[in-house]
Design a protein around this motif. Structure first.
Motif, PDB file in Angstrom:
ATOM      1  N   ILE A  27      35.001  51.756  45.595  1.00 40.85           N
ATOM      2  CA  ILE A  27      33.689  51.516  44.997  1.00 40.85           C
ATOM      3  C   ILE A  27      32.795  52.738  45.179  1.00 40.85           C
ATOM      4  CG2 ILE A  27      31.694  49.979  44.976  1.00 40.85           C
ATOM      5  CD1 ILE A  27      34.404  48.675  44.181  1.00 40.85           C
ATOM      6  N   ILE A  28      32.884  53.363  46.333  1.00 40.07           N
ATOM      7  CA  ILE A  28      32.058  54.532  46.620  1.00 40.07           C
ATOM      8  C   ILE A  28      32.417  55.686  45.689  1.00 40.07           C
ATOM      9  CG2 ILE A  28      31.487  56.238  48.391  1.00 40.07           C
ATOM     10  CD1 ILE A  28      32.009  53.984  50.445  1.00 40.07           C
ATOM     11  N   ARG A  29      33.693  55.790  45.328  1.00 45.33           N
ATOM     12  CA  ARG A  29      34.113  56.844  44.403  1.00 45.33           C
ATOM     13  C   ARG A  29      33.463  56.679  43.035  1.00 45.33           C
ATOM     14  NH1 ARG A  29      39.922  56.616  43.532  1.00 45.33           N
ATOM     15  NH2 ARG A  29      39.990  54.879  44.963  1.00 45.33           N
ATOM     16  N   HIS A  30      33.291  55.432  42.585  1.00 46.36           N
ATOM     17  CA  HIS A  30      32.724  55.192  41.263  1.00 46.36           C
ATOM     18  C   HIS A  30      31.208  55.323  41.247  1.00 46.36           C
ATOM     19  CE1 HIS A  30      36.427  54.019  39.374  1.00 46.36           C
ATOM     20  NE2 HIS A  30      36.666  53.138  40.323  1.00 46.36           N
ATOM     21  N   PHE A  31      30.562  54.910  42.314  1.00 53.28           N
ATOM     22  CA  PHE A  31      29.103  54.865  42.316  1.00 53.28           C
ATOM     23  C   PHE A  31      28.616  55.280  43.691  1.00 53.28           C
ATOM     24  CE2 PHE A  31      24.940  52.753  41.946  1.00 53.28           C
ATOM     25  CZ  PHE A  31      24.588  53.179  40.679  1.00 53.28           C
ATOM     26  N   ASP A  32      28.028  56.449  43.787  1.00 59.48           N
ATOM     27  CA  ASP A  32      27.649  56.980  45.094  1.00 59.48           C
ATOM     28  C   ASP A  32      26.235  56.604  45.522  1.00 59.48           C
ATOM     29  OD1 ASP A  32      26.533  58.503  43.147  1.00 59.48           O
ATOM     30  OD2 ASP A  32      26.922  60.421  44.102  1.00 59.48           O
ATOM     31  N   ASN A  33      25.503  55.837  44.728  1.00 58.38           N
ATOM     32  CA  ASN A  33      24.148  55.436  45.082  1.00 58.38           C
ATOM     33  C   ASN A  33      24.099  54.092  45.791  1.00 58.38           C
ATOM     34  OD1 ASN A  33      23.118  57.758  43.967  1.00 58.38           O
ATOM     35  ND2 ASN A  33      22.710  56.830  41.987  1.00 58.38           N
ATOM     36  N   LEU A  34      25.121  53.779  46.580  1.00 56.68           N
ATOM     37  CA  LEU A  34      25.126  52.544  47.343  1.00 56.68           C
ATOM     38  C   LEU A  34      24.190  52.689  48.528  1.00 56.68           C
ATOM     39  CD1 LEU A  34      28.948  51.806  47.451  1.00 56.68           C
ATOM     40  CD2 LEU A  34      27.262  50.767  45.967  1.00 56.68           C
ATOM     41  N   ILE A  35      23.316  51.714  48.724  1.00 58.34           N
ATOM     42  CA  ILE A  35      22.380  51.756  49.830  1.00 58.34           C
ATOM     43  C   ILE A  35      22.904  50.941  50.995  1.00 58.34           C
ATOM     44  CG2 ILE A  35      20.040  51.148  50.546  1.00 58.34           C
ATOM     45  CD1 ILE A  35      19.260  51.569  47.563  1.00 58.34           C
ATOM     46  N   ASP A  36      23.333  49.715  50.726  1.00 59.59           N
ATOM     47  CA  ASP A  36      23.709  48.790  51.783  1.00 59.59           C
ATOM     48  C   ASP A  36      24.830  47.888  51.283  1.00 59.59           C
ATOM     49  OD1 ASP A  36      23.493  47.554  54.258  1.00 59.59           O
ATOM     50  OD2 ASP A  36      22.048  46.081  53.535  1.00 59.59           O
ATOM     51  N   VAL A  37      25.834  47.648  52.126  1.00 55.51           N
ATOM     52  CA  VAL A  37      26.946  46.755  51.788  1.00 55.51           C
ATOM     53  C   VAL A  37      27.127  45.771  52.935  1.00 55.51           C
ATOM     54  CG1 VAL A  37      29.393  46.597  51.236  1.00 55.51           C
ATOM     55  CG2 VAL A  37      28.099  48.581  50.471  1.00 55.51           C
ATOM     56  N   ASN A  38      27.047  44.473  52.628  1.00 55.99           N
ATOM     57  CA  ASN A  38      27.263  43.418  53.617  1.00 55.99           C
ATOM     58  C   ASN A  38      28.476  42.597  53.200  1.00 55.99           C
ATOM     59  OD1 ASN A  38      24.954  44.037  55.145  1.00 55.99           O
ATOM     60  ND2 ASN A  38      23.669  42.903  53.712  1.00 55.99           N
ATOM     61  N   VAL A  39      29.485  42.560  54.049  1.00 55.66           N
ATOM     62  CA  VAL A  39      30.707  41.805  53.774  1.00 55.66           C
ATOM     63  C   VAL A  39      30.788  40.654  54.770  1.00 55.66           C
ATOM     64  CG1 VAL A  39      33.216  41.907  53.622  1.00 55.66           C
ATOM     65  CG2 VAL A  39      31.866  43.893  52.979  1.00 55.66           C
ATOM     66  N   ALA A  72      44.427  38.923  50.394  1.00 57.62           N
ATOM     67  CA  ALA A  72      44.402  38.726  48.939  1.00 57.62           C
ATOM     68  C   ALA A  72      42.975  38.448  48.469  1.00 57.62           C
ATOM     69  CB  ALA A  72      45.330  37.590  48.545  1.00 57.62           C
ATOM     70  N   ALA A  73      42.209  37.713  49.272  1.00 57.53           N
ATOM     71  CA  ALA A  73      40.812  37.450  48.926  1.00 57.53           C
ATOM     72  C   ALA A  73      40.007  38.748  48.907  1.00 57.53           C
ATOM     73  CB  ALA A  73      40.201  36.458  49.904  1.00 57.53           C
ATOM     74  N   VAL A  74      40.271  39.641  49.858  1.00 49.48           N
ATOM     75  CA  VAL A  74      39.582  40.936  49.897  1.00 49.48           C
ATOM     76  C   VAL A  74      39.979  41.774  48.683  1.00 49.48           C
ATOM     77  CG1 VAL A  74      39.374  43.115  51.159  1.00 49.48           C
ATOM     78  CG2 VAL A  74      39.261  40.951  52.386  1.00 49.48           C
ATOM     79  N   ASP A  75      41.268  41.755  48.311  1.00 49.31           N
ATOM     80  CA  ASP A  75      41.717  42.493  47.123  1.00 49.31           C
ATOM     81  C   ASP A  75      41.014  41.991  45.864  1.00 49.31           C
ATOM     82  OD1 ASP A  75      43.411  44.034  48.648  1.00 49.31           O
ATOM     83  OD2 ASP A  75      45.198  42.841  48.198  1.00 49.31           O
ATOM     84  N   GLY A  76      40.946  40.675  45.696  1.00 46.71           N
ATOM     85  CA  GLY A  76      40.261  40.097  44.545  1.00 46.71           C
ATOM     86  C   GLY A  76      38.780  40.421  44.544  1.00 46.71           C
ATOM     87  N   LEU A  77      38.192  40.413  45.718  1.00 46.86           N
ATOM     88  CA  LEU A  77      36.778  40.744  45.868  1.00 46.86           C
ATOM     89  C   LEU A  77      36.496  42.175  45.417  1.00 46.86           C
ATOM     90  CD1 LEU A  77      34.024  39.800  47.415  1.00 46.86           C
ATOM     91  CD2 LEU A  77      34.875  41.352  49.137  1.00 46.86           C
ATOM     92  N   VAL A  78      37.324  43.101  45.846  1.00 46.16           N
ATOM     93  CA  VAL A  78      37.116  44.506  45.494  1.00 46.16           C
ATOM     94  C   VAL A  78      37.320  44.729  44.003  1.00 46.16           C
ATOM     95  CG1 VAL A  78      37.998  46.845  45.845  1.00 46.16           C
ATOM     96  CG2 VAL A  78      37.634  45.354  47.796  1.00 46.16           C
ATOM     97  N   ASP A  79      38.292  44.035  43.399  1.00 42.23           N
ATOM     98  CA  ASP A  79      38.500  44.164  41.955  1.00 42.23           C
ATOM     99  C   ASP A  79      37.281  43.677  41.182  1.00 42.23           C
ATOM    100  OD1 ASP A  79      41.022  45.216  42.339  1.00 42.23           O
ATOM    101  OD2 ASP A  79      42.052  43.280  42.075  1.00 42.23           O
ATOM    102  N   LEU A  81      34.192  43.387  42.318  1.00 43.78           N
ATOM    103  CA  LEU A  81      33.068  44.258  42.629  1.00 43.78           C
ATOM    104  C   LEU A  81      33.157  45.570  41.856  1.00 43.78           C
ATOM    105  CD1 LEU A  81      30.527  44.712  44.340  1.00 43.78           C
ATOM    106  CD2 LEU A  81      32.014  45.656  46.109  1.00 43.78           C
ATOM    107  N   GLU A  82      34.354  46.097  41.727  1.00 42.21           N
ATOM    108  CA  GLU A  82      34.545  47.346  40.982  1.00 42.21           C
ATOM    109  C   GLU A  82      34.138  47.167  39.515  1.00 42.21           C
ATOM    110  OE1 GLU A  82      37.891  50.835  40.667  1.00 42.21           O
ATOM    111  OE2 GLU A  82      38.562  48.798  41.049  1.00 42.21           O
ATOM    112  N   ARG A  83      34.514  46.038  38.922  1.00 42.23           N
ATOM    113  CA  ARG A  83      34.125  45.775  37.533  1.00 42.23           C
ATOM    114  C   ARG A  83      32.607  45.659  37.401  1.00 42.23           C
ATOM    115  NH1 ARG A  83      38.773  42.413  37.610  1.00 42.23           N
ATOM    116  NH2 ARG A  83      37.480  40.575  37.984  1.00 42.23           N
TER     117      ARG A  83
END
Length: 108
Positions: A27-39, A72-79, A81-83
């Motif tokens: 996600i950071i590679r696509h968009f570098d203006n991330l301020i805060d990420v809470n998982v 698998a839940a984390v993989d689905g989450l990242v997919d 989120l990336e979209r």
């Protein structure tokens, strides 16, 4: 970027934290203006749930994913989120497309 990984009814192991951090690097590679990420990773009976709130410049994005396996839940989450992040980035780029700064300057 401020990354916070927490667990509900679950202890976050270093391996799990590294896995989530490694996946969020996409996600950071696509968009570098991330301020805060809470998982937040949680367990509810037989369901493993992963949810993330990403604070971008101008918008908050919330995504969740449920699966029988936490990885698998984390993989689905990242997919997902990336979209969402790519969609937001595209919307920002389209908003300023075709308009130049000099179009609004009036010279007399």
């Amino acid at each position: 970027m401020n990354l916070q990984v927490s667990g509900h009814h679950l202890e976050i192991t270093p391996a799990l934290r590294d896995y989530v951090t490694g996946k969020l690097e996409r996600i950071i590679r696509h968009f570098d203006n991330l301020i805060d990420v809470n998982v937040i990773l949680s367990v509810e009976k037989l369901k493993q749930k992963a949810e993330v709130t990403v604070h971008l410049a101008g918008k908050d994005v919330y995504v969740e994913s449920v699966d029988e396996d936490l990885y698998a839940a984390v993989d689905g989450l990242v997919d997902k989120l990336e979209r969402q992040v790519q969609k937001y980035k595209q919307k920002l780029q389209d908003h300023h497309r075709g308009r130049k700064i000099t179009d609004h300057i009036v010279v007399e």
